[in-house]
Write an enzyme that holds these catalytic residues in place. Structure first.
Site: not given
Ligand code: GLU
Length: 449
Positions: A129, A169
């Protein structure tokens, strides 16, 4: 509060002392460790390999300076992060969050949850992340572009189709992914579609990716309902938030015969007994980046807008927190229980506090944790990566069908695993253990690395 297994107390204590002040990260780790007692009892090999201890330490953490110039010609400074948490199952995968509250503790909690979520999808993706304390609110397109270009000027050296694949996100949508991809392409001179997901449809994106997190959450709830012989028909739902996850959760609830009667933003919430007008909500929030107060004003007397109080006081059958972490506390949970709510499913990451989860479980409300319920977003990112790798693009219908199947399979795995470990019907235990065992087995097979 549920107790920790004796063997796991030192693991948790070490996480707290090694990561001082990172309260959201501690919270996310504790929630997983609380589920793992029966696993370490049944499988001593996880304790022997120190696999849980290793899992709690990110493989790599990158923190960098992001300088950029605003429209007035002033130099602005932000901090950028990428936490590459675990790559046992595949390249690091997870979104970028741009929000003033972002600091290392937030990125780590999100990255940690992402490991188990991604494992639950059954796709070959590790967990990571990133983000920045940059606030896109009120910034011009040109400012957002300059920020994204500066952010990518450092990030590009750490990511890649086989290394680390960021996405969106909170605060990072199609516009930001476009600027980030453009700068990556420019620096590397490679059209590497699989390096980012959430791309636009004309330049490597996948149909359904925009809708996937919200749709997936509602597909998951639909499975919860149908295992109890029930359906969305005539159900009243409350969805917090009004961003990408909330909007498409509302859309799918309406498609499946339910009615969403309230949604919110960081300024307030709106209640509309006849159901939220999704076309107008999309116009206000997606096209004009406006506020919910504008939506309410345009709806006139059919909508009731409150700038104070909690959206969780609105009586409903199903509550879908789709805004942000710790937005639903113990008091809110008690209110939901008192109003007869039957299901709470997390569209956002960690929106329910530990106290709220305790209240819901003790009262028999069925609770689906985010790492299971909102996994449809990242799962569809993995489908986007598949399409990029094969230079193909799939239809909306086919991609949505794949998403629905994945959500069904996650739901089934949660229930089967909960059963196996003596916690029938407990989605938290099921999701944590099912997500964990797959990663832990891969880590053990790969040796002490
Ligand atoms: N931010 C999204 C999550 O919390 C998607 C992450 C992604 O698609 O890599 O899963």
């Amino acid at each position: 509060m549920p107790v920790l297994d004796e063997q796991l107390i030192p693991v948790f204590d070490e996480v707290v002392s090694r990561n001082p002040g990172e309260t959201e990260f501690h919270q996310a780790v504790r929630e997983v460790l609380e589920s793992l007692g029966p696993v370490v009892a049944k499988h001593p090999e996880y304790a022997d390999g120190e696999v849980i201890r290793r899992l709690c330490e990110p493989e790599r953490q990158i923190i960098f300076r992001v300088p950029w110039v605003d429209d007035a010609g002033r130099v602005q400074l932000n901090r950028g992060f990428r936490v590459e948490f675990n790559s046992a199952l595949g390249p690091y995968k997870g979104g970028l969050r741009f929000h003033p509250t972002v600091y290392l503790g937030i990125v780590k909690f999100l990255g940690f949850e992402q490991i188990f979520k991604n494992s639950l999808t059954g796709m070959p993706i590790g967990g990571g992340k990133g983000g920045s304390d940059f606030d896109p609110k009120g910034r011009s397109d040109a400012e957002v572009m300059r920020f994204c270009q500066s952010f990518m000027t450092e990030l590009y050296r750490h990511i890649g189709e086989y290394t680390d694949v960021p996405a969106g996100d909170i605060g990072v949508g199609g516009r930001e992914i476009g600027y980030l991809f453009g700068q990556y392409k420019r620096i590397t001179n490679v059209y590497e579609s699989g390096v980012l997901t959430g791309k636009g449809l004309t330049w490597g994106g996948s149909l359904v990716r925009t809708e996937a997190t919200g749709y997936g959450t509602v597909f998951f709830v639909n499975e919860m309902l149908s295992t109890g012989g029930d359906s969305f028909d005539g159900k009243r739902a409350v969805v917090s938030g009004s961003g990408n996850v909330a909007i498409y959760a509302i859309e799918k609830v309406h498609q499946l015969g339910g009615r969403v009667i309230a949604c919110s933003d960081s300024d307030g919430y709106v209640v509309e007994e006849s159901g939220i007008d999704l076309d107008l909500l999309k116009e206000v929030k997606e096209e004009r980046r406006g506020r919910l107060a504008d939506y309410a004003q345009r709806r006139g007397s059919s909508a009731c807008y409150s700038a104070n109080g909690s959206i969780w006081s609105v009586p409903c059958d199903i509550a879908l927190p789709c805004a942000t972490q710790n937005e639903l506390n113990g008091t809110d949970a008690k209110q939901l229980v008192a109003n007869g709510c039957q299901i709470v499913a997390e569209g956002a990451n960690m929106p329910a506090t530990p106290e709220a989860i305790d209240v819901l479980r003790a009262s028999g409300v069925r609770f689906a944790p985010g790492k299971a319920a909102n996994a449809g977003g990242v799962a569809t990112s993995a489908l986007e990566m598949q399409q990029n790798a094969s230079r193909d693009s799939w239809t909306f219908e086919y991609t949505e069908e794949r998403l629905e199947k994945i959500m069904r399979s996650i739901h089934r795995r949660c229930l089967e695993t909960a059963d196996e470990y003596g916690a029938t019907g407990d989605y938290v235990v099921g999701a944590n253990i099912a997500g964990f065992t797959q990663v832990a087995d891969a880590m053990l097979a790969l040796g002490i690395i």
